[in-house]
Design a protein around this motif. Sequence first.
Motif, short mmCIF file in Angstrom:
data_model
loop_
_atom_site.label_atom_id
_atom_site.label_comp_id
_atom_site.label_asym_id
_atom_site.label_seq_id
_atom_site.Cartn_x
_atom_site.Cartn_y
_atom_site.Cartn_z
N THR A 17 7.20 -22.08 -15.76
CA THR A 17 8.28 -21.62 -16.62
C THR A 17 7.74 -20.62 -17.65
O THR A 17 8.29 -19.54 -17.84
CB THR A 17 8.93 -22.81 -17.34
N ALA A 18 6.64 -20.97 -18.28
CA ALA A 18 6.05 -20.10 -19.29
C ALA A 18 5.61 -18.77 -18.66
O ALA A 18 5.89 -17.68 -19.17
CB ALA A 18 4.84 -20.80 -19.92
N PHE A 19 5.00 -18.90 -17.61
CA PHE A 19 4.50 -17.72 -16.89
C PHE A 19 5.64 -16.79 -16.49
O PHE A 19 5.61 -15.58 -16.65
CB PHE A 19 3.74 -18.25 -15.67
N PHE A 20 6.66 -17.44 -16.02
CA PHE A 20 7.83 -16.73 -15.48
C PHE A 20 8.48 -15.84 -16.53
O PHE A 20 8.84 -14.68 -16.27
CB PHE A 20 8.82 -17.78 -14.95
N GLU A 21 8.60 -16.45 -17.69
CA GLU A 21 9.31 -15.74 -18.76
C GLU A 21 8.64 -14.41 -19.10
O GLU A 21 9.28 -13.48 -19.57
CB GLU A 21 9.41 -16.62 -20.02
N ALA A 22 7.37 -14.37 -18.88
CA ALA A 22 6.64 -13.16 -19.23
C ALA A 22 6.76 -12.05 -18.20
O ALA A 22 6.36 -10.92 -18.44
CB ALA A 22 5.15 -13.51 -19.41
N LEU A 23 7.32 -12.37 -17.07
CA LEU A 23 7.41 -11.36 -16.01
C LEU A 23 8.32 -10.19 -16.42
O LEU A 23 9.26 -10.35 -17.18
CB LEU A 23 7.97 -11.97 -14.72
N SER A 24 7.98 -9.01 -15.92
CA SER A 24 8.75 -7.81 -16.33
C SER A 24 10.02 -7.63 -15.50
O SER A 24 10.90 -6.85 -15.83
CB SER A 24 7.87 -6.57 -16.21
N SER A 25 10.07 -8.38 -14.39
CA SER A 25 11.27 -8.21 -13.57
C SER A 25 12.47 -8.90 -14.23
O SER A 25 12.29 -9.76 -15.08
CB SER A 25 11.03 -8.80 -12.19
N LYS A 26 13.66 -8.48 -13.83
CA LYS A 26 14.88 -9.08 -14.40
C LYS A 26 15.27 -10.22 -13.48
O LYS A 26 16.00 -10.03 -12.52
CB LYS A 26 15.98 -8.02 -14.46
N SER A 27 14.70 -11.43 -13.79
CA SER A 27 14.87 -12.55 -12.88
C SER A 27 15.20 -13.83 -13.63
O SER A 27 14.97 -13.93 -14.84
CB SER A 27 13.58 -12.80 -12.09
N TYR A 28 15.75 -14.79 -12.90
CA TYR A 28 15.84 -16.16 -13.40
C TYR A 28 15.55 -17.12 -12.26
O TYR A 28 15.70 -16.76 -11.09
CB TYR A 28 17.17 -16.46 -14.11
N LEU A 29 15.16 -18.34 -12.67
CA LEU A 29 14.72 -19.36 -11.69
C LEU A 29 15.73 -20.49 -11.70
O LEU A 29 16.16 -20.95 -12.76
CB LEU A 29 13.34 -19.87 -12.10
N MET A 30 16.15 -20.93 -10.52
CA MET A 30 17.15 -21.99 -10.40
C MET A 30 16.55 -23.13 -9.62
O MET A 30 15.73 -22.91 -8.73
CB MET A 30 18.37 -21.49 -9.63
N ARG A 31 17.01 -24.31 -9.89
CA ARG A 31 16.67 -25.43 -9.04
C ARG A 31 17.60 -25.36 -7.85
O ARG A 31 18.74 -24.95 -7.98
CB ARG A 31 16.90 -26.76 -9.81
N ALA A 32 17.05 -25.84 -6.69
CA ALA A 32 17.87 -25.76 -5.48
C ALA A 32 18.81 -26.94 -5.38
O ALA A 32 18.90 -27.61 -4.35
CB ALA A 32 16.97 -25.67 -4.24
N ASP A 33 19.50 -27.22 -6.50
CA ASP A 33 20.40 -28.38 -6.51
C ASP A 33 21.84 -27.95 -6.30
O ASP A 33 22.69 -28.07 -7.18
CB ASP A 33 20.24 -29.16 -7.83
N ALA A 34 22.05 -27.41 -5.15
CA ALA A 34 23.41 -26.95 -4.81
C ALA A 34 24.39 -28.10 -4.99
O ALA A 34 24.01 -29.25 -4.72
CB ALA A 34 23.44 -26.47 -3.36
N PRO A 35 25.57 -27.86 -5.41
CA PRO A 35 26.18 -26.55 -5.69
C PRO A 35 25.99 -26.09 -7.14
O PRO A 35 26.54 -25.08 -7.51
CB PRO A 35 27.66 -26.83 -5.41
N ARG A 36 25.16 -26.92 -7.95
CA ARG A 36 25.08 -26.56 -9.38
C ARG A 36 24.11 -25.41 -9.62
O ARG A 36 24.39 -24.48 -10.34
CB ARG A 36 24.64 -27.81 -10.17
N TYR A 37 22.93 -25.48 -8.98
CA TYR A 37 21.89 -24.46 -9.15
C TYR A 37 21.54 -24.28 -10.63
O TYR A 37 21.85 -23.25 -11.26
CB TYR A 37 22.32 -23.09 -8.55
N THR A 38 20.92 -25.31 -11.16
CA THR A 38 20.60 -25.33 -12.59
C THR A 38 19.55 -24.27 -12.90
O THR A 38 18.53 -24.16 -12.23
CB THR A 38 20.03 -26.71 -12.99
N ILE A 39 19.83 -23.47 -13.91
CA ILE A 39 18.87 -22.42 -14.30
C ILE A 39 17.74 -23.05 -15.09
O ILE A 39 17.97 -23.79 -16.07
CB ILE A 39 19.58 -21.33 -15.13
N LEU A 40 16.53 -22.78 -14.67
CA LEU A 40 15.37 -23.40 -15.31
C LEU A 40 14.64 -22.40 -16.19
O LEU A 40 14.09 -22.78 -17.23
CB LEU A 40 14.39 -23.92 -14.24
N ALA A 41 14.57 -21.18 -15.80
CA ALA A 41 13.84 -20.18 -16.58
C ALA A 41 14.49 -18.81 -16.39
O ALA A 41 15.17 -18.59 -15.38
CB ALA A 41 12.39 -20.11 -16.14
#
Length: 788
Positions: A17-41
């Motif tokens: 999560t920490a690492f991810f936030e620093a990335l320069s790309s315009k991205s977000y990370l979701m859990r694969a908990d369909a159908p909710r797809y909770t955003i994690l980072a």
Amino acid sequence: MSYESITTSANTEALYTAFFEALSSKSYLMRADAPRYTILAVTNSHLELTGLQKEDMIGRGVFDVFPPNTSDPSDTGGKDFLASLQYVLSYKKPHYLPAQRYDITDSDGRFVEKYWRAESKPVLSPDSGEVLYIIHTTEDITDQVKAAEMKEQIKGMEEAAALKRLYETITNNTPDLIYVFDLNYRFTYANNALLTMWGKTWEDAIDKGLRENGYEEWHAAMHEREIDHVVATKEPVRGEVSFPHAVLGKRVYDYILVPVLNSKGEVEAVAGTTRDITEHKLAELSILESNERFRNLADDSPMFVFIIDVGELAPVSFWNKTWLRYTGQSNEEAMGRAWDGIIHPDDVPVVMSHYTPAFQNRQPYFIPWVRVKRYDGEYRWHAFKGNPRHLPNGQFNGFVGVGFDVHEQKLAEEALKQSEAKARAAVDIARLGTFEINVLKQSILHSPRLAEILGLDPSKQWPYQTVINAVHPDDMAIRLKALERAKETGVLFYEARILQPDQIVRWVRLNGRYLYQESQPMIVGTLMDITQEKKTAEELEHKVMARTMELQAANEELKRSNQNLEEFAHAASHDLKEPVRKIHFFTNQLKNQLSSLLNAEQEKAFSRIENATERMGNLIDDLLLYSHVSHRPIEMEMVDLNTKVQRVLEDLELDIREKKALINVERLPVVKGYRRQLQQLFQNLISNALKYSKSDVPPRIEISATKVMKNEKPYYQITVKDNGIGFQPEYADKIFQMFTRLHGKGEYSGTGVGLSIAKKVVDNHNGLIRAESTVGEGSAFLVYLPEE
Ligand code: ADP
């Protein structure tokens, strides 16, 4: 991002999560908990992009954060996103969403055109291989899209340029005129041909109206009306017009104006093409003219001329005037099968029996005998001839034909048939011998009369040799020559002598035909005794010869005696001159000596003698003159008639003054001739004009000259015209004869020789003279002298 997928375990989640936030790309990370797809980072770049706070997203379902737009069914963004996530779950593979336009506002609040691409990537469990997380990345691809668009545009522009070049090559190399009008009737395009026709450059002509480009008012107005029509109806307009070309002169053009529609289907411009159809028109005209020529020719023909259209029944579409005059039909009445009523009913089947097979086989036909009813009901025999007609493409197009009168031939032929029987009788009457020779077998069959002509016993048939030997030995060559010729011409003809057994010579004429009967050469003919004929002809010839010689001798004699006569006249006049002069002299002397003694009666007698001697002197002078002009001098010379006439007028000056005559002399020619004779000629004509003038009217004399053609040769016509007493026109020829006088010697002195001299002079010059006159109005004497 260059990674494909990340393998992880639950305990390393925080690190990621920490690492991810620093990335320069315009991205977000979701859990694969369909159908909710909770955003994690979420990366900071993505937060910047959306303007959301981290708290707005973390721990929430993705569709809660980005709810699909359900109010607009066309907005499939939400649905596409869900499908993308499901794809990643099922196939465990990345999924790329198609590029989308989504404009964003810049810092000044203005929309900026933006294109986006998104991708969803799975993060798999190293143990089970199940999808644990999904990384969703958004990428700004505006620059790529713009670059691609630009490329497309450039490509499009290049294609357009190529197309334009193509069009221009076509439009500028066709002889047709191509142009475009805007809705204000201004030219927005004109191809080379049109510019050449105007004699203008592009710069001079484009954006100009019709009138500015040299169209006449009527022409410009016409095209403007047509442009209006095309705009209003969206329909093309076609027309033909004639006007002058800058180089080629007056031409005829065929043109078409068509609407140019924009994408909304409105007329945006009017395009036109114009084609020079002058040659075509001329060709059409020449066809018309040649038709006309055909008609004129046909109408002038003494034969019937007709044209039959394609048809079994021989329908006529043209009859010339000759037919119409003959039948009395009007042109309309004669069309089609109207000839059926004109041809004799018995001959109509004859016509069809020739026409039908000719029509079926497209062949010429000839009908030798057909009766054709004339306007007055009389039938006359005619022959008809038809020839097939073809269109330029070779297609059969009926017949053209002629008909001509063969009535007399037909009658003659019929008469001939009838008279064939009579001919036999005629042979006998003419006392002709007949024979038939078989050339190969050298055998002969002859009539009794033939034997008789040859001096043989007519009751017998004589053998070939006997008959042949009857020909006089001296004339055998004539017979052989005639036989040779007969082999070529088929006609045997000769005249020769025969020698009868008693040595009597007779002339015969043999008239035969050399022919083949069942491939056997035969000579069939007649023999005629022409001894009497020959004798008569010979006698006649002798007589003609003798007569010709006599005539020749007589002619010579006449010439000689004429010459003698002239010589005698000359000599006589010469010798008479002196005695007459003496009579005059001595009478005069006597009168003077006796003058005191003479009474009135004697006085009168003296003056009579004087008059008579004077007349006699004149006559002698004139005759001498005449005999002079009868002798032609050797050499002709160039004679200026102006000076000759002038000399004559000088000689006649006294007379002219006395009579108050008005004389007008036009310019006269210089002619080749005899100087003294020509002066004499005008002397006589002009002095007559003065002499035969009216007593109460001063003479007016016109002398003029023109050039004329006579018998295709150039002549000078010199006219001496007066306003005198004239004479009766029926004497116009006679007055040129010697001693002819129309007016009494009491009133007008004269000898009647003057015009004879004039005529002789003109004859000597190979010319002509004639007179025209009306009693009481004056006379004109016309002299024609050859120009050369
Ligand atoms: P003459 O000596 O009689 O004039 P010509 O031979 O010259 O003889 O003419 C013959 C006749 O033609 C004349 O007698 C006259 O009757 C007639 N004649 C000649 N010239 C003219 C003239 N100019 N007008 C009328 N009659 C003319």
